[in-house]
Design a protein around this motif. Structure first.
Motif, PDB file in Angstrom:
ATOM      1  N   PHE A 116      54.936  31.172  35.030  1.00 55.39           N
ATOM      2  CA  PHE A 116      53.750  31.692  34.356  1.00 55.39           C
ATOM      3  C   PHE A 116      52.525  31.546  35.261  1.00 55.39           C
ATOM      4  CE2 PHE A 116      50.390  31.064  30.973  1.00 55.39           C
ATOM      5  CZ  PHE A 116      50.317  32.398  30.631  1.00 55.39           C
ATOM      6  N   MET A 117      52.349  30.383  35.852  1.00 55.28           N
ATOM      7  CA  MET A 117      51.225  30.143  36.758  1.00 55.28           C
ATOM      8  C   MET A 117      51.307  31.061  37.980  1.00 55.28           C
ATOM      9  SD  MET A 117      51.097  25.991  36.434  1.00 55.28           S
ATOM     10  CE  MET A 117      50.033  25.765  37.835  1.00 55.28           C
ATOM     11  N   ASP A 118      52.510  31.297  38.505  1.00 56.48           N
ATOM     12  CA  ASP A 118      52.679  32.204  39.647  1.00 56.48           C
ATOM     13  C   ASP A 118      52.214  33.614  39.306  1.00 56.48           C
ATOM     14  OD1 ASP A 118      53.691  30.202  41.259  1.00 56.48           O
ATOM     15  OD2 ASP A 118      55.788  30.829  41.057  1.00 56.48           O
ATOM     16  N   ARG A 119      52.550  34.079  38.117  1.00 60.82           N
ATOM     17  CA  ARG A 119      52.125  35.425  37.703  1.00 60.82           C
ATOM     18  C   ARG A 119      50.609  35.510  37.576  1.00 60.82           C
ATOM     19  NH1 ARG A 119      56.452  37.840  33.359  1.00 60.82           N
ATOM     20  NH2 ARG A 119      58.301  37.451  34.595  1.00 60.82           N
ATOM     21  N   ILE A 120      50.011  34.494  36.980  1.00 63.08           N
ATOM     22  CA  ILE A 120      48.553  34.474  36.858  1.00 63.08           C
ATOM     23  C   ILE A 120      47.924  34.397  38.244  1.00 63.08           C
ATOM     24  CG2 ILE A 120      46.586  33.130  36.014  1.00 63.08           C
ATOM     25  CD1 ILE A 120      48.398  32.294  33.649  1.00 63.08           C
ATOM     26  N   GLN A 121      48.505  33.586  39.133  1.00 62.45           N
ATOM     27  CA  GLN A 121      47.988  33.437  40.494  1.00 62.45           C
ATOM     28  C   GLN A 121      47.993  34.765  41.241  1.00 62.45           C
ATOM     29  OE1 GLN A 121      46.847  30.404  42.087  1.00 62.45           O
ATOM     30  NE2 GLN A 121      45.997  32.035  43.332  1.00 62.45           N
ATOM     31  N   ARG A 122      49.091  35.514  41.132  1.00 61.50           N
ATOM     32  CA  ARG A 122      49.170  36.816  41.813  1.00 61.50           C
ATOM     33  C   ARG A 122      48.079  37.759  41.326  1.00 61.50           C
ATOM     34  NH1 ARG A 122      54.809  35.791  41.272  1.00 61.50           N
ATOM     35  NH2 ARG A 122      54.933  37.065  39.395  1.00 61.50           N
ATOM     36  N   GLU A 123      47.858  37.797  40.023  1.00 61.07           N
ATOM     37  CA  GLU A 123      46.833  38.689  39.479  1.00 61.07           C
ATOM     38  C   GLU A 123      45.433  38.229  39.889  1.00 61.07           C
ATOM     39  OE1 GLU A 123      45.046  41.864  37.920  1.00 61.07           O
ATOM     40  OE2 GLU A 123      47.204  41.618  38.201  1.00 61.07           O
ATOM     41  N   ALA A 124      45.194  36.911  39.865  1.00 57.17           N
ATOM     42  CA  ALA A 124      43.892  36.386  40.275  1.00 57.17           C
ATOM     43  C   ALA A 124      43.640  36.710  41.748  1.00 57.17           C
ATOM     44  CB  ALA A 124      43.818  34.881  40.032  1.00 57.17           C
ATOM     45  N   ASP A 125      44.641  36.522  42.603  1.00 57.23           N
ATOM     46  CA  ASP A 125      44.503  36.837  44.027  1.00 57.23           C
ATOM     47  C   ASP A 125      44.177  38.309  44.233  1.00 57.23           C
ATOM     48  OD1 ASP A 125      45.117  34.214  44.700  1.00 57.23           O
ATOM     49  OD2 ASP A 125      47.198  34.659  45.256  1.00 57.23           O
ATOM     50  N   HIS A 126      44.907  39.169  43.555  1.00 62.29           N
ATOM     51  CA  HIS A 126      44.709  40.615  43.682  1.00 62.29           C
ATOM     52  C   HIS A 126      43.295  41.009  43.230  1.00 62.29           C
ATOM     53  CE1 HIS A 126      45.677  44.866  43.756  1.00 62.29           C
ATOM     54  NE2 HIS A 126      45.275  44.961  42.509  1.00 62.29           N
ATOM     55  N   TYR A 127      42.869  40.500  42.086  1.00 63.40           N
ATOM     56  CA  TYR A 127      41.553  40.836  41.545  1.00 63.40           C
ATOM     57  C   TYR A 127      40.443  40.358  42.481  1.00 63.40           C
ATOM     58  CZ  TYR A 127      37.978  41.763  38.043  1.00 63.40           C
ATOM     59  OH  TYR A 127      36.884  42.257  37.388  1.00 63.40           O
ATOM     60  N   PHE A 128      40.582  39.126  42.993  1.00 62.25           N
ATOM     61  CA  PHE A 128      39.551  38.596  43.880  1.00 62.25           C
ATOM     62  C   PHE A 128      39.493  39.376  45.187  1.00 62.25           C
ATOM     63  CE2 PHE A 128      37.754  35.445  46.883  1.00 62.25           C
ATOM     64  CZ  PHE A 128      36.518  35.307  46.279  1.00 62.25           C
ATOM     65  N   GLN A 129      40.641  39.785  45.727  1.00 59.25           N
ATOM     66  CA  GLN A 129      40.641  40.589  46.952  1.00 59.25           C
ATOM     67  C   GLN A 129      39.944  41.928  46.724  1.00 59.25           C
ATOM     68  OE1 GLN A 129      41.407  39.677  50.059  1.00 59.25           O
ATOM     69  NE2 GLN A 129      41.691  37.665  49.141  1.00 59.25           N
ATOM     70  N   GLN A 130      40.171  42.543  45.576  1.00 64.48           N
ATOM     71  CA  GLN A 130      39.476  43.785  45.239  1.00 64.48           C
ATOM     72  C   GLN A 130      37.971  43.543  45.158  1.00 64.48           C
ATOM     73  OE1 GLN A 130      41.694  44.722  41.594  1.00 64.48           O
ATOM     74  NE2 GLN A 130      42.181  46.688  42.540  1.00 64.48           N
ATOM     75  N   PHE A 131      37.568  42.431  44.576  1.00 61.68           N
ATOM     76  CA  PHE A 131      36.162  42.080  44.462  1.00 61.68           C
ATOM     77  C   PHE A 131      35.536  41.907  45.841  1.00 61.68           C
ATOM     78  CE2 PHE A 131      33.024  38.588  44.385  1.00 61.68           C
ATOM     79  CZ  PHE A 131      32.035  39.193  43.624  1.00 61.68           C
ATOM     80  N   ILE A 132      36.191  41.174  46.718  1.00 63.22           N
ATOM     81  CA  ILE A 132      35.685  40.925  48.076  1.00 63.22           C
ATOM     82  C   ILE A 132      35.542  42.232  48.852  1.00 63.22           C
ATOM     83  CG2 ILE A 132      36.268  39.865  50.317  1.00 63.22           C
ATOM     84  CD1 ILE A 132      35.269  37.899  48.213  1.00 63.22           C
ATOM     85  N   LYS A 133      36.483  43.140  48.686  1.00 59.20           N
ATOM     86  CA  LYS A 133      36.451  44.416  49.409  1.00 59.20           C
ATOM     87  C   LYS A 133      35.450  45.400  48.801  1.00 59.20           C
ATOM     88  CE  LYS A 133      41.297  44.123  50.767  1.00 59.20           C
ATOM     89  NZ  LYS A 133      42.643  44.660  50.508  1.00 59.20           N
ATOM     90  N   GLY A 134      34.829  45.026  47.707  1.00 56.69           N
ATOM     91  CA  GLY A 134      33.863  45.922  47.061  1.00 56.69           C
ATOM     92  C   GLY A 134      34.512  46.991  46.210  1.00 56.69           C
ATOM     93  N   GLU A 135      35.792  46.827  45.889  1.00 54.68           N
ATOM     94  CA  GLU A 135      36.502  47.820  45.085  1.00 54.68           C
ATOM     95  C   GLU A 135      36.212  47.662  43.592  1.00 54.68           C
ATOM     96  OE1 GLU A 135      40.579  47.240  46.199  1.00 54.68           O
ATOM     97  OE2 GLU A 135      40.229  47.920  48.256  1.00 54.68           O
ATOM     98  N   ILE A 136      35.650  46.533  43.201  1.00 55.88           N
ATOM     99  CA  ILE A 136      35.285  46.293  41.807  1.00 55.88           C
ATOM    100  C   ILE A 136      33.768  46.269  41.744  1.00 55.88           C
ATOM    101  CG2 ILE A 136      35.368  44.672  39.882  1.00 55.88           C
ATOM    102  CD1 ILE A 136      38.035  43.689  40.997  1.00 55.88           C
ATOM    103  N   LYS A 137      33.219  47.146  40.973  1.00 52.56           N
ATOM    104  CA  LYS A 137      31.767  47.260  40.856  1.00 52.56           C
ATOM    105  C   LYS A 137      31.308  46.613  39.555  1.00 52.56           C
ATOM    106  CE  LYS A 137      31.458  49.880  44.494  1.00 52.56           C
ATOM    107  NZ  LYS A 137      31.374  49.213  45.735  1.00 52.56           N
ATOM    108  N   GLU A 138      30.139  45.986  39.614  1.00 54.33           N
ATOM    109  CA  GLU A 138      29.548  45.441  38.401  1.00 54.33           C
ATOM    110  C   GLU A 138      29.029  46.606  37.581  1.00 54.33           C
ATOM    111  OE1 GLU A 138      26.835  42.099  38.752  1.00 54.33           O
ATOM    112  OE2 GLU A 138      27.531  41.866  40.815  1.00 54.33           O
ATOM    113  N   GLU A 139      29.322  46.549  36.296  1.00 58.19           N
ATOM    114  CA  GLU A 139      28.849  47.602  35.394  1.00 58.19           C
ATOM    115  C   GLU A 139      27.519  47.187  34.796  1.00 58.19           C
ATOM    116  OE1 GLU A 139      31.742  49.005  32.629  1.00 58.19           O
ATOM    117  OE2 GLU A 139      33.351  48.715  34.058  1.00 58.19           O
ATOM    118  N   ASP A 140      26.648  48.163  34.608  1.00 58.43           N
ATOM    119  CA  ASP A 140      25.343  47.891  33.989  1.00 58.43           C
ATOM    120  C   ASP A 140      25.462  47.855  32.492  1.00 58.43           C
ATOM    121  OD1 ASP A 140      24.108  47.760  36.459  1.00 58.43           O
ATOM    122  OD2 ASP A 140      23.697  49.910  36.482  1.00 58.43           O
TER     123      ASP A 140
END
Length: 140
Positions: A116-140
């Protein structure tokens, strides 16, 4: 005769994605029942959506009236640096409302919890990498 919408008011609710722009950003991660949304923030049930189980809430209750949410650890603090826990941390609680005692016992054991922790870890890693690359934009 019009049909009445029956809601399960005991279930947790959050603001609908399309309603977020009309309310304070601090309410974006808040989860409460519809009665409390109305009582504390005067928010109509039409701006809310029911959350499916399990429910992930932001923070970990440290007492009846306090919650640990997140924090920034100064890497120059000697104790923090020695324990290698520098950087940002965010606390979440996952509620499995319908979990039975025997299910809890089986689920909380080492291997099941590790997967369970491994699955959450993979998703957290993926989301954070998208954030760092600027692929996730803050919504107003």
């Amino acid at each position: 005769m019009a049909k009445t919408k029956v809601k399960n008011y005991g279930r947790p609710h959050r603001l609908k994605k399309e309603a977020l722009k009309y309310f304070s950003e601090k309410l974006s991660a808040k989860i409460m029942n519809p009665e409390d949304w109305k009582k504390y923030y005067n928010i109509d049930e039409n701006a809310l959506e029911e959350i499916e189980m399990p429910v992930i809430t932001y923070g970990v209750a440290t007492s009846e009236n306090a919650t640990s949410l997140s924090g920034w650890s100064n890497p120059e603090n000697r104790e923090i640096h020695a324990n290698k826990i520098e950087g940002g941390s965010f606390c979440f609680t996952i509620h499995f409302e319908s979990m039975k005692n025997e299910e809890y016992d089986r689920f909380s054991k080492g291997r099941m919890m590790r997967e369970f922790m491994d699955r959450i870890q993979r998703e957290a890693d993926h989301y954070f990498q998208q954030f760092i690359k600027g692929e996730i934009k803050e919504e107003d």
